[in-house]
Design a protein around this motif. Structure first.
Motif, mmCIF file in Angstrom:
data_model
loop_
_atom_site.group_PDB
_atom_site.id
_atom_site.type_symbol
_atom_site.label_atom_id
_atom_site.label_comp_id
_atom_site.label_asym_id
_atom_site.label_seq_id
_atom_site.Cartn_x
_atom_site.Cartn_y
_atom_site.Cartn_z
ATOM 1 N N ASP A 14 0.826 -1.217 0.000
ATOM 2 C CA ASP A 14 0.000 0.000 0.000
ATOM 3 C C ASP A 14 0.857 1.262 0.000
ATOM 4 O O ASP A 14 0.514 2.264 0.649
ATOM 5 C CB ASP A 14 -0.939 0.015 1.207
ATOM 6 C CG ASP A 14 -2.032 -1.036 1.104
ATOM 7 O OD1 ASP A 14 -2.327 -1.482 -0.025
ATOM 8 O OD2 ASP A 14 -2.580 -1.434 2.155
ATOM 9 N N GLY A 16 2.612 4.720 -1.015
ATOM 10 C CA GLY A 16 2.197 5.925 -1.708
ATOM 11 C C GLY A 16 3.247 7.011 -1.586
ATOM 12 O O GLY A 16 4.003 7.056 -0.613
ATOM 13 N N GLN A 23 -0.763 13.124 -5.821
ATOM 14 C CA GLN A 23 -0.507 11.760 -5.370
ATOM 15 C C GLN A 23 0.170 11.024 -6.528
ATOM 16 O O GLN A 23 -0.465 10.583 -7.472
ATOM 17 C CB GLN A 23 -1.810 11.050 -5.003
ATOM 18 C CG GLN A 23 -1.633 9.685 -4.379
ATOM 19 C CD GLN A 23 -1.275 9.744 -2.896
ATOM 20 O OE1 GLN A 23 -1.799 10.575 -2.165
ATOM 21 N NE2 GLN A 23 -0.386 8.875 -2.456
ATOM 22 N N LEU A 25 2.128 8.198 -6.436
ATOM 23 C CA LEU A 25 1.923 6.753 -6.319
ATOM 24 C C LEU A 25 0.879 6.522 -5.244
ATOM 25 O O LEU A 25 0.863 7.208 -4.221
ATOM 26 C CB LEU A 25 3.214 6.024 -5.917
ATOM 27 C CG LEU A 25 4.303 5.802 -6.951
ATOM 28 C CD1 LEU A 25 5.475 5.072 -6.295
ATOM 29 C CD2 LEU A 25 3.807 5.041 -8.170
ATOM 30 N N ARG A 26 0.021 5.519 -5.472
ATOM 31 C CA ARG A 26 -0.999 5.229 -4.472
ATOM 32 C C ARG A 26 -1.273 3.724 -4.398
ATOM 33 O O ARG A 26 -1.367 3.034 -5.415
ATOM 34 C CB ARG A 26 -2.301 5.986 -4.768
ATOM 35 C CG ARG A 26 -2.989 5.614 -6.070
ATOM 36 C CD ARG A 26 -4.269 6.424 -6.292
ATOM 37 N NE ARG A 26 -4.007 7.812 -6.596
ATOM 38 C CZ ARG A 26 -4.593 8.820 -5.960
ATOM 39 N NH1 ARG A 26 -5.448 8.599 -4.980
ATOM 40 N NH2 ARG A 26 -4.313 10.058 -6.304
ATOM 41 N N ASP A 27 -1.293 3.205 -3.172
ATOM 42 C CA ASP A 27 -1.714 1.821 -2.893
ATOM 43 C C ASP A 27 -0.936 0.795 -3.721
ATOM 44 O O ASP A 27 -1.517 -0.154 -4.247
ATOM 45 C CB ASP A 27 -3.217 1.659 -3.152
ATOM 46 C CG ASP A 27 -4.051 2.645 -2.348
ATOM 47 O OD1 ASP A 27 -3.655 2.953 -1.214
ATOM 48 O OD2 ASP A 27 -5.079 3.111 -2.870
ATOM 49 N N VAL A 28 0.376 0.983 -3.837
ATOM 50 C CA VAL A 28 1.190 0.054 -4.619
ATOM 51 C C VAL A 28 1.623 -1.108 -3.723
ATOM 52 O O VAL A 28 2.330 -0.913 -2.736
ATOM 53 C CB VAL A 28 2.425 0.755 -5.212
ATOM 54 C CG1 VAL A 28 3.331 -0.262 -5.919
ATOM 55 C CG2 VAL A 28 1.992 1.851 -6.184
ATOM 56 N N SER A 46 2.511 8.587 -15.108
ATOM 57 C CA SER A 46 1.825 7.435 -14.518
ATOM 58 C C SER A 46 2.468 6.970 -13.216
ATOM 59 O O SER A 46 1.853 6.198 -12.472
ATOM 60 C CB SER A 46 1.787 6.272 -15.520
ATOM 61 O OG SER A 46 3.101 5.860 -15.857
ATOM 62 N N LEU A 202 1.312 1.033 -15.036
ATOM 63 C CA LEU A 202 0.830 2.021 -14.076
ATOM 64 C C LEU A 202 -0.009 3.081 -14.770
ATOM 65 O O LEU A 202 0.252 3.442 -15.923
ATOM 66 C CB LEU A 202 2.005 2.712 -13.367
ATOM 67 C CG LEU A 202 2.877 1.836 -12.477
ATOM 68 C CD1 LEU A 202 4.241 1.628 -13.125
ATOM 69 C CD2 LEU A 202 3.048 2.457 -11.101
ATOM 70 N N TYR A 204 -1.931 6.834 -13.403
ATOM 71 C CA TYR A 204 -2.238 7.754 -12.307
ATOM 72 C C TYR A 204 -1.730 7.222 -10.965
ATOM 73 O O TYR A 204 -2.403 7.330 -9.940
ATOM 74 C CB TYR A 204 -3.738 8.029 -12.239
ATOM 75 C CG TYR A 204 -4.271 8.736 -13.463
ATOM 76 C CD1 TYR A 204 -3.820 10.014 -13.811
ATOM 77 C CD2 TYR A 204 -5.204 8.114 -14.284
ATOM 78 C CE1 TYR A 204 -4.298 10.654 -14.938
ATOM 79 C CE2 TYR A 204 -5.687 8.744 -15.416
ATOM 80 C CZ TYR A 204 -5.229 10.018 -15.733
ATOM 81 O OH TYR A 204 -5.693 10.645 -16.868
ATOM 82 N N ARG A 206 -1.265 4.187 -9.911
ATOM 83 C CA ARG A 206 -1.757 2.880 -9.475
ATOM 84 C C ARG A 206 -1.238 1.777 -10.397
ATOM 85 O O ARG A 206 -1.053 2.005 -11.597
ATOM 86 C CB ARG A 206 -3.288 2.834 -9.497
ATOM 87 C CG ARG A 206 -3.969 3.747 -8.496
ATOM 88 C CD ARG A 206 -5.476 3.532 -8.554
ATOM 89 N NE ARG A 206 -6.196 4.446 -7.683
ATOM 90 C CZ ARG A 206 -6.441 4.218 -6.397
ATOM 91 N NH1 ARG A 206 -6.002 3.102 -5.836
ATOM 92 N NH2 ARG A 206 -7.115 5.098 -5.675
ATOM 93 N N LEU A 208 -2.185 -1.186 -12.466
ATOM 94 C CA LEU A 208 -3.389 -1.771 -13.038
ATOM 95 C C LEU A 208 -3.153 -3.157 -13.625
ATOM 96 O O LEU A 208 -4.109 -3.905 -13.846
ATOM 97 C CB LEU A 208 -3.973 -0.855 -14.124
ATOM 98 C CG LEU A 208 -4.450 0.522 -13.675
ATOM 99 C CD1 LEU A 208 -5.219 1.196 -14.808
ATOM 100 C CD2 LEU A 208 -5.321 0.436 -12.424
#
Length: 234
Positions: A14, A16, A23, A25-28, A46, A202, A204, A206, A208
């Protein structure tokens, strides 16, 4: 192709990173194992460069956690436009070895071997800042290889080069990375196919998609990743 082993060099949970209100990086959440060749792909902004800098310890995780079993001394990071000190190509390589405690005479000898490995021994005495873009990237690879890193982190290492220089540098990356862990950001999907064993997409900030390279290019993907692969992502 180098096989990964079961040793997790990096573990993010998680994680960030923020730059003010952005933000990045988020919830990686992911693991990177020894011996893997991981490509980071995605549009500009990204989070690819931010993730590389986080792994290298240049940025802190504002949220979540990063556990690294790869000490900084075992890592080398190459940037899209590597910084060259105002000195000869030979000194640019030897300085890092000298700072690691090697005698200057030995550092120069080892540096010359590294330059020969990337085909730059004939320009060893030239000021590094006068070299072409392709030569500077090869010099940066020599500088990294001379330090015998276990992990190579590369941020778009061929993005600003002409096609001939791209081929040369890419071939050297494959050679220098042999037996090492490689994490690199690239917009060149052909390069990703040739160098990577795993692809992380990646958007935004996240993650994917996180797939073996063959599954990324031949299997089912989230819509955004599929548009990126097809070159249709706005």
């Amino acid at each position: 192709m180098t096989r990964r082993n079961d040793t997790p060099l990096f573990r993010l949970h998680d994680a960030g990173v923020r730059f003010g209100d952005v933000q990045a990086l988020r919830d990686v959440t992911l693991d990177i194992h020894a011996g893997e060749r991981v490509a980071l792909v995605g549009a500009n902004g990204s989070g690819k460069s931010t993730l590389l800098r986080l792994l290298h310890g240049l940025l802190p995780a504002a949220q979540g956690s990063l556990t690294s079993l790869a000490p900084a001394r075992t890592q080398a990071m190459l940037f899209q436009r590597p910084h060259m000190i105002r000195a000869s190509a030979l000194s640019n390589v030897a300085l890092g070895l000298w700072l690691r405690g090697m005698r200057w005479r030995d550092a120069k000898a080892h540096a010359l071997d590294a330059l020969a490995r990337v085909g730059l021994d004939q320009v060893a005495r030239r000021n590094a800042r006068t070299l072409s873009g392709g030569q500077q990237q090869r010099l940066a690879l020599a500088r990294a290889w001379a330090l015998s890193p276990a992990v190579l982190l590369l941020d778009e290492p061929t993005a600003s080069l002409d096609p001939h220089a791209k081929r040369d540098v890419e071939a050297l990356i494959g050679d220098v990375a042999d037996g090492r862990t490689l994490v690199f950001a690239s917009h060149n999907l052909g390069q990703v196919k040739r160098l990577a064993t795993r692809v992380i997409y990646l958007e935004y900030g996240r993650v994917l998609a996180d797939l073996p390279v063959r599954d990324f290019f031949e299997g089912a993907l989230p819509k955004e990743a599929m548009l990126f692969v097809k070159g249709e992502l706005a």
